[in-house]
Design a protein around this motif. Structure first.
Motif, PDB file in Angstrom:
ATOM      1  N   PHE A   1       0.805  -1.228   0.000  1.00  0.00           N
ATOM      2  CA  PHE A   1       0.000   0.000   0.000  1.00  0.00           C
ATOM      3  C   PHE A   1       0.835   1.274   0.000  1.00  0.00           C
ATOM      4  O   PHE A   1       0.297   2.374   0.118  1.00  0.00           O
ATOM      5  CB  PHE A   1      -0.949   0.002   1.200  1.00  0.00           C
ATOM      6  N   ASN A   2       2.156   1.115  -0.103  1.00  0.00           N
ATOM      7  CA  ASN A   2       3.061   2.259  -0.122  1.00  0.00           C
ATOM      8  C   ASN A   2       2.833   3.176   1.087  1.00  0.00           C
ATOM      9  O   ASN A   2       2.682   4.385   0.941  1.00  0.00           O
ATOM     10  CB  ASN A   2       2.923   3.038  -1.435  1.00  0.00           C
ATOM     11  N   THR A   3       2.785   2.563   2.255  1.00  0.00           N
ATOM     12  CA  THR A   3       2.590   3.301   3.490  1.00  0.00           C
ATOM     13  C   THR A   3       3.486   2.705   4.563  1.00  0.00           C
ATOM     14  O   THR A   3       4.327   1.863   4.273  1.00  0.00           O
ATOM     15  CB  THR A   3       1.095   3.299   3.913  1.00  0.00           C
ATOM     16  N   THR A   4       3.302   3.137   5.802  1.00  0.00           N
ATOM     17  CA  THR A   4       4.131   2.629   6.895  1.00  0.00           C
ATOM     18  C   THR A   4       3.354   1.635   7.742  1.00  0.00           C
ATOM     19  O   THR A   4       2.114   1.641   7.754  1.00  0.00           O
ATOM     20  CB  THR A   4       4.593   3.776   7.816  1.00  0.00           C
ATOM     21  N   VAL A   5       4.080   0.814   8.475  1.00  0.00           N
ATOM     22  CA  VAL A   5       3.460  -0.134   9.407  1.00  0.00           C
ATOM     23  C   VAL A   5       2.627   0.639  10.428  1.00  0.00           C
ATOM     24  O   VAL A   5       1.513   0.237  10.769  1.00  0.00           O
ATOM     25  CB  VAL A   5       4.541  -0.993  10.094  1.00  0.00           C
ATOM     26  N   GLU A   6       3.155   1.766  10.893  1.00  0.00           N
ATOM     27  CA  GLU A   6       2.454   2.578  11.897  1.00  0.00           C
ATOM     28  C   GLU A   6       1.124   3.118  11.384  1.00  0.00           C
ATOM     29  O   GLU A   6       0.197   3.327  12.172  1.00  0.00           O
ATOM     30  CB  GLU A   6       3.341   3.753  12.365  1.00  0.00           C
TER      31      GLU A   6
END
Length: 66
Positions: free
Chosen positions: A54-59
């Protein structure tokens, strides 16, 4: 501790089905369902693989609450 995820929201935003996400990260569809329902705590690798899709961070995807 309770796990909250935004995987379902991100899947909807990117028009990706549970089966597709599972295939992309190398798990079964049931695992994605359990993650979305807070019934499964992902490994760090799985969490990072999903975030990468999703091109995002784990957080952004996961949060734990007491």
């Amino acid at each position: 501790m309770e796990l909250k995820t935004k995987i379902k929201e991100y899947r909807a935003k990117h028009n990706i089905k549970q089966e597709e996400l599972a295939s992309l990260v190398g798990v079964r569809r049931e695992t994605i369902g359990k993650l979305e329902n807070g019934k499964y705590n992902p490994s760090l690798k799985l969490a990072m693989d999903i975030a990468k899709v999703f091109n995002t961070t784990v957080e952004q995807l996961f949060a734990f609450y007491d």
